[in-house]
Design an enzyme around this catalytic site. Structure first.
Site, PDB file in Angstrom:
ATOM      1  N   LYS A 122       0.815  -1.224   0.000  1.00 32.41           N
ATOM      2  CA  LYS A 122       0.000   0.000   0.000  1.00 32.41           C
ATOM      3  C   LYS A 122       0.847   1.272   0.000  1.00 32.41           C
ATOM      4  CE  LYS A 122      -3.854  -2.311   0.044  1.00 32.41           C
ATOM      5  NZ  LYS A 122      -3.304  -3.652  -0.142  1.00 32.41           N
ATOM      6  N   GLU A 166      -3.812   7.444   8.155  1.00 36.52           N
ATOM      7  CA  GLU A 166      -4.306   8.492   7.278  1.00 36.52           C
ATOM      8  C   GLU A 166      -5.599   9.081   7.834  1.00 36.52           C
ATOM      9  OE1 GLU A 166      -4.661   6.323   3.587  1.00 36.52           O
ATOM     10  OE2 GLU A 166      -6.747   5.819   3.969  1.00 36.52           O
ATOM     11  N   ARG A 213      -6.685  -7.466 -10.200  1.00 38.09           N
ATOM     12  CA  ARG A 213      -7.396  -8.722 -10.492  1.00 38.09           C
ATOM     13  C   ARG A 213      -8.798  -8.382 -10.966  1.00 38.09           C
ATOM     14  NH1 ARG A 213     -10.767  -8.217  -6.235  1.00 38.09           N
ATOM     15  NH2 ARG A 213      -9.908  -7.555  -4.237  1.00 38.09           N
TER      16      ARG A 213
END
Length: 455
Positions: free
Chosen positions: A118, A200, A292
């Protein structure tokens, strides 16, 4: 004519059935990699061949890279389709396939690494010019304290190696930061084998909107937006395309940003750029990219008329994109309900067991993706998804009406499902208006509980 002759499907359930359907239409032989729990499944009956990969437990079968690749080699498969979940975004599987001479139907190892981590994904998004949620990596408590002073509370702690809504912790008060960080690190290590976390800003009124991307390593196009804001504990329940109640300028900016991100990575394959729309600021932030096919891909197929599994296979074979952005035409509105084997009146308790009846509606604009039939067994080892009900209408209003009728017509017995929950959702005025935020479903549940207590 496909250059791939035989595909090993390293997955189960409805997505395995879905992949088999496209492969059969393309004349590609299918081999299902199945655990002991799935040897008699619908996918096993539909595939041309079945190969056992281990006991029912995921860690001993579907999550075992060595067993999955050994199965592909054993049956002389040209390619491997990972579906979604399990090992679908695992760079070790992609590399093992390459080492074994098996084509991985998905992005490159490097691209999986670039978006699977990430923090790397955030850095790549910034390099591509996308806005990211204010925050950063947490290496120690002092880092977290400095960041929370910048972004304020509430704040969200995320696992670097996380995904699918797992590995997330909310901090509502700075005083709770230390213990929450400690819990998040422990859970990240246990779930993903990676203790790294980042912090965050938590957007209190946000919508989860994503953009479907298709790219061949040189060119990238988008296939429109999807709204996936109806969630419980970060798990999606209802998805629709296109995302409703976005201004044309915001929608265009989000689609352009997703394409820019794919081009920056020289991305190859099907991917989804997930974005968080800040309703209060009327802006958006990059969240992550799923490298995906998505559970909710049918709503995109409904509005753009493409077979996304076929597009995945085509790109994997090295073919350039056959379509330009101008050739993608969007028609109508589509909504998907995830039908799960769980009791929504008992805190969504799982409901495995034997299916004694399974009847789904048919008709114009109705599609059902499922792996259950009468007599099927729903094992307790895996995700509770048993079917997806997808409807398409000329307008959102028509799609909603069609979906309400289709939900009422579904009959599944022997197991408890969330069909009644979806039926209630479709009658809710908040959902009918469209554009709900990610906190909507919590409010819906609270209202439903009040109605029951006063009923």
């Amino acid at each position: 004519m496909s250059t791939i002759k035989r595909v090993l499907i390293a997955n189960r359930g409805e997505i395995a059935v879905r992949i088999i359907s496209t492969c059969q239409r393309l004349g590609i032989e299918t081999v299902l990699a199945a655990s002991d729990a799935d040897l008699q499944s619908l996918a096993a009956r539909l595939a041309d061949q079945v190969v056992r990969i281990g006991p029912a437990r995921s860690a001993d079968s579907y999550l075992n890279v060595e067993k999955v690749v050994a199965a592909a080699v054993k049956v002389k498969a040209d390619a491997l389709h990972p579906g979604y979940g399990f090992l679908s975004e695992n760079q070790h599987l992609a590399k093992a396939c390459a080492d074994a001479g098996v084509l991985f139907i998905g992005p490159t190892v490097e691209q999986l690494d670039a978006v699977g981590d990430k923090l790397k994904a955030r850095a790549n998004a910034l390099d591509a010019g996308l806005p990211v949620v204010p925050g950063g990596e947490v290496n120690c408590l002092e880092d977290a304290q400095a960041l929370i002073r910048q972004v304020g509370c509430p704040a969200l702690i995320k696992a670097v190696g996380g995904g699918g809504g797992r590995g997330m912790k909310l901090v509502y008060e700075p005083e709770k930061l230390a213990e929450t960080i400690e819990m998040a690190i422990a859970e990240a290590q246990a779930a993903f084998g990676d203790p790294r976390v980042y912090l965050e800003r938590f957007v209190t009124s946000g919508r989860h909107v994503e953009v479907q991307i298709l790219a061949d390593g040189e060119r990238a196009i988008h296939l429109g937006t999807r709204d996936c804001s109806v969630q419980r504990r970060y798990q999606k329940l209802v998805e629709e395309a296109p995302a409703p109640l976005l201004t044309d300028s915001l929608r265009s900016s989000m689609q352009d940003a997703a394409v820019a991100f794919a081009k920056h990575l020289k991305y190859r394959g099907l991917g989804t750029v997930e974005l968080l729309v800040d309703c209060e600021r009327n802006t958006f932030y990059f969240l992550e990219m799923n490298a995906r096919i998505q559970v909710e891909h049918p709503v995109t197929e409904a509005i753009c008329g493409l077979d996304l599994v076929q597009e995945q296979i085509s790109v994997a074979e090295g073919r350039p994109l056959q379509l330009t952005q101008d050739q993608i035409q969007f028609t109508g509105h589509a909504i998907e309900c995830r039908i799960n084997a769980e009791d929504w009146t008992r805190d969504f308790q799982p409901s495995p067991g034997d299916v004694t009846q399974a009847w789904f509606p048919a008709g114009p604009g109705i599609r059902v993706d499922t792996h259950i039939q009468r007599g099927a067994k729903v094992p307790p080892y895996y995700d509770s998804l048993v079917a997806k009900l997808i409807v398409h209408g000329a307008t959102r209003e028509e799609a909603l009406e069609r979906l309400s009728q289709a939900l009422q017509a579904c009959r599944i017995q022997g197991i408890t499902t969330n069909l009644p929950m979806h039926a209630a959702l479709m009658q809710d005025s908040g959902f009918a208006r469209g554009g709900v935020d990610t906190a909507y479903f919590t409010r819906f549940l609270e209202q439903a509980a009040q109605e029951v207590s006063h009923g």
